[in-house]
Structures are given as structure tokens and as C-alpha cells.
Design a protein around this motif. Sequence first.
Motif, short mmCIF file in Angstrom:
data_model
loop_
_atom_site.label_atom_id
_atom_site.label_comp_id
_atom_site.label_asym_id
_atom_site.label_seq_id
_atom_site.Cartn_x
_atom_site.Cartn_y
_atom_site.Cartn_z
N LEU A 131 14.69 70.69 101.38
CA LEU A 131 15.69 71.57 102.00
C LEU A 131 17.10 71.01 101.83
N LEU A 132 17.22 69.69 101.75
CA LEU A 132 18.53 69.09 101.46
C LEU A 132 19.01 69.50 100.07
N ILE A 133 18.12 69.44 99.09
CA ILE A 133 18.48 69.85 97.73
C ILE A 133 18.81 71.35 97.69
N LEU A 134 18.04 72.15 98.43
CA LEU A 134 18.31 73.59 98.49
C LEU A 134 19.71 73.84 99.04
N THR A 135 20.11 73.07 100.05
CA THR A 135 21.44 73.22 100.62
C THR A 135 22.52 72.87 99.61
N VAL A 136 22.34 71.77 98.90
CA VAL A 136 23.33 71.35 97.90
C VAL A 136 23.43 72.38 96.78
N LEU A 137 22.29 72.92 96.33
CA LEU A 137 22.30 73.91 95.25
C LEU A 137 23.07 75.17 95.63
N THR A 138 22.98 75.55 96.90
CA THR A 138 23.59 76.82 97.33
C THR A 138 24.94 76.63 97.99
N ASN A 167 5.80 71.65 114.68
CA ASN A 167 6.17 71.57 113.27
C ASN A 167 6.99 72.78 112.83
N LEU A 168 6.61 73.94 113.32
CA LEU A 168 7.36 75.14 112.94
C LEU A 168 8.79 75.09 113.51
N MET A 169 8.93 74.55 114.71
CA MET A 169 10.27 74.42 115.28
C MET A 169 11.12 73.43 114.47
N GLU A 170 10.51 72.37 113.99
CA GLU A 170 11.23 71.42 113.13
C GLU A 170 11.70 72.12 111.86
N PHE A 216 15.87 74.96 108.59
CA PHE A 216 16.33 76.21 107.98
C PHE A 216 17.73 76.56 108.48
N PHE A 217 17.95 76.38 109.77
CA PHE A 217 19.26 76.67 110.36
C PHE A 217 20.33 75.78 109.72
N PHE A 251 25.19 74.87 106.22
CA PHE A 251 25.96 74.01 105.33
C PHE A 251 25.98 74.46 103.87
N SER A 252 25.28 75.53 103.55
CA SER A 252 25.41 76.11 102.20
C SER A 252 26.56 77.11 102.23
#
Length: 380
Positions: free
Chosen positions: A88-95, A151-154, A159-160, A165-166
Motif C-alpha cells: 500500500l505504500l508503493i500504491l500511494t507513491v505510484l498515485t 485485521n480488516l480495521m487495520e 486504505f484511508f 497521501f496520494s
Amino acid sequence: MNTNMKSTLTVRVMCALFFIVFTFCYLFFYQDSVLAMAQHVLSNGQTVYNRTIGALIITFVLYLLHLGVYAITGLAKRTFALNFFPSLLILTVLTDVSPHIDEGFSFGGWWIAIPLLLLLFLGLVYVARQFLPWEPEIQYNGFWSKMMWMNLMELVVMFFLVCSFSNINDVFHYRMDMEQYMIQGQYRDALQVGRKSAATDSSLTMLRITSLSRTGQLGNRLFEYPLVGGSSALFPDSVTTKAMVYPEDSIRYFMGIKFKQKMSPMHYLKFLEKHHLMKEPARDYLLCGYLLDKKLDLFVSSLLKYYRVDSVLPKHYKEALILYTHRRANPKIVYHSSVMDADYQDYQTMEHQYQDLTVRQNMLRDTYGNTYWYYYQYHK
């Protein structure tokens, strides 16, 4: 043991499903036009981004990364969802694509943020692994188990953070979505993008003017949109008013002819008019340019050259003529329309009805915000 294995497997499957659905939808429905623009700019227009293939490939690669992280960390039970953090960190950087990427690519603050966030992740992994053997067993209740919801809350929190940050700039997304429609010739669809939003800038204004002109609606619908930049936003200047993917040269070619030297939009249009080089769309550009700059006298003078003053005039031209007739002591032309005269009278009545400027402006915007009258009086 079988119950614990079943519980762990269910958590892994559900977390994976949530991650895949979120990542694919986020890329396919929200960030697709931004990624298409980034690829276009970075490849100098040599490659084209496909939203379906791109979303599938990125989602698949990020899920494989998650599997690799899980194999290394071994995080399970309540902290299993943390294995998705690097993906998810990489997804944020990509977008997190900069609106100024055409001026030069830069990672910005991510050069510092990525190492720090990975160190934070490693610290969380270390702490979680120390407590993993001591975690109490949680009673398995299928999807409704405590382990599942933790786990789903994490995941939801992560996701938030991705969305925070994207690149979530509304105006920039409107621009990129519009350009994707425009390069496919779908100008009517482009005009629906962000239509109900008051947020805009000069580049978005220019794209809407282009789309309205291509669909023959410039004189009828221009002032239904929020506008920025006056006549300077008629054409791109490649600095403050620009298109990232849509070819800017095509706009001037559509008007008539492209010159090597740079000219302001109105200078360019007047030059075309003086040398009899104007195509029909350029006439509406010129007239709307005068309206955008609130130059009613010049508008009327040019209008008489290109249009018969009758009931088939575009809506905003009629509104401008009504305004001109009421505001000039000795107008060159007197224009009346029973319906539009009644609307203008109602507009003036509402103006005098509310003493507070803010209240008056809000009330007029609700009723007449899509008219030239409102633009002329309240647009700064």
C-alpha cells in the motif's frame, strides 16, 4: 488446531480479497486518468496506458509483494494485515502524481518518507513478532470473529492513508478525466466531468471551453460552469493554462491557423478577424472572450458582424444583449425578449431583496448562477 488453521485461513482470504478489490477499483475508477497522463508525459507520448491492463498488472504485482513480505515476516493472527503495508505504500507513491510532472519528474518528499516509513514498519514487525507467541487464542466465529475485524480495521486505516497521501486534488482529476475523453473525441462526456463542482482553475476552464466549442454549445452553456482566467483561458499558454495529454496545437488549428509566435488569445483572434482567416468556431471564441472580459460594447460591435439579432441567438448572447440594453443610455441596439426580460426583472428584484451581500450572492447563484448576468456582476 483445525479451528485455528481455519480461522487464520479465513482471515488471510478476506484480507487478500479486500486488498485486491480496493487496489483494483482505486486504480481503475479513480486514478486511471492520472496514471495515463503520467505515463504519457514520462514516455514523451510514446506509450499509452490501458486502464484495465494497468490496474490488473499493478494489483497483481502488489499482491505478490504482499506474499513475499508475509513469507519474510510471518505476521499472523491480529497483525496479519500489516503484511500489506509495503504494497500500500508503493500504491500511494505510484498515485501521488504531481500536477507539475510535465515540468520534470520528482519524488518530492518521498525520498525521506519512504525510508522512515519502512523503518517504522520494521519496528512494528519486530514488536509484533515478540508478542506473537504470547497472543491469547481468539474464539473463531467465522467472518464475525474478533481477529477478522481487527485485521480488516487495520486495512481500512491503511486504505484511508493511501487516499490521504496520494493525488486526490479534485480539479486535477477533473482535468485528467476530461482530457482522456477529449483525446477520444467524446467531448459531450468530457463536459459532464465535475459539472456540479464549484472547484476549477484556468486549465479546466480552457478544457471546458474547447469541449463546448467542439459540440457547438459555447454561446449557450459557457457561463453554466465556474470560470477562471477571463479571455486568457480561451487557449493554453503551456504555463498557467495547459493540457497535459490533449494536443494543444489542435485547439488553434480548429480556430483557423497556428502561428509560430506566441500571442494572447484575444490578440490572436483579432488578428484572424483582421486578416479574414477566422473559421466559424473562432467567431464564438472572440465573442465569448469579450463576454469573459465583461467588454459589452466590443461584444455588441462584433456580434452584429456575425449574427442576426433574433430569437435563434445563443442563450448567453441574448443575456448579454438584455444586460447591455438596460445598462446603456444610448445603446447601439435595443434587444428585448418577453421571457428573458421577465427573468432579468426577477433578477433585479432579488438583488434589492437581500441587503447582506453574501446572502444576496448565494440566493442569486442558486437561481441565476448559470447566467451571464450573475457572471458579469459577481465574478471577480
